[in-house]
Design a protein around this motif. Structure first.
Motif, PDB file in Angstrom:
ATOM      1  N   PRO A  74      17.117   1.490  27.273  1.00 20.58           N
ATOM      2  CA  PRO A  74      18.447   1.288  27.370  1.00 20.58           C
ATOM      3  C   PRO A  74      18.817  -0.165  27.306  1.00 20.58           C
ATOM      4  N   ASP A  96      23.950   1.130  25.156  1.00 16.15           N
ATOM      5  CA  ASP A  96      24.121   2.162  26.185  1.00 16.15           C
ATOM      6  C   ASP A  96      25.407   1.975  27.096  1.00 16.15           C
ATOM      7  N   LEU A 115      22.416   3.263  34.690  1.00 17.79           N
ATOM      8  CA  LEU A 115      21.458   3.442  33.530  1.00 17.79           C
ATOM      9  C   LEU A 115      20.075   4.036  34.077  1.00 17.79           C
ATOM     10  N   SER A 119      18.155   7.466  33.186  1.00 14.50           N
ATOM     11  CA  SER A 119      16.951   7.521  32.340  1.00 14.50           C
ATOM     12  C   SER A 119      15.634   7.881  33.161  1.00 14.50           C
ATOM     13  N   THR A 123      11.584   4.861  30.423  1.00 13.41           N
ATOM     14  CA  THR A 123      12.037   4.982  29.136  1.00 13.41           C
ATOM     15  C   THR A 123      11.297   5.656  28.076  1.00 13.41           C
TER      16      THR A 123
END
Length: 132
Positions: A74, A96, A115, A119, A123
């Motif tokens: 991200p 993002d 974020l 996620s 990631t």
């Protein structure tokens, strides 16, 4: 969580590092696009906070390069540019989120948390070592 913060303003980098480390994030910093790419291709990060206007290689070309390499980390873009076209370009290249300077540290922290929630804080669950 490991965050790479990329900005050419040393004072801002120091302030962001201190704020994120105070929230128990591991933080690395880079002052220009080339240094950022070296770090990104050397070790995995859970989030990248990336300024658009950088020395040596601008943030949009850094973003383009990591996305072309298949890196799905991200990215939150930070920039002094406030034109809608600039924001659209960054988002279309794979950012993002996009935050214009000056920004609220509380808002940046909230966007980071959002974020990480999306996620799952992970990631890339696949670990690679050489050819394995």
């Amino acid at each position: 969580m490991k965050i790479l913060i990329v900005d050419d303003e040393q004072i801002l980098l120091d302030q962001l590092r201190q704020a994120f480390e105070g929230q128990r994030y591991m933080v690395e910093t880079a002052l220009d696009g080339e240094q950022a790419l070296d770090k990104l291709f050397d070790a995995p990060f859970d989030l990248i906070i990336l300024d658009t206007m950088l020395q040596k290689q601008d943030g949009l070309s850094v973003l383009r390069e990591i996305r072309q390499a298949g890196m799905g980390t991200p990215v939150i873009m930070l920039t002094a540019k406030v034109e809608i076209d600039d924001k659209i370009t960054g988002l279309d290249l794979g950012a993002d989120d996009y935050l214009s300077k000056p920004f609220s540290l509380d808002e940046l922290m909230a966007r980071v948390r959002a974020l990480f929630r999306r996620s799952g804080g992970q990631t890339d669950p696949v670990l690679c070592f050489k050819d394995l």
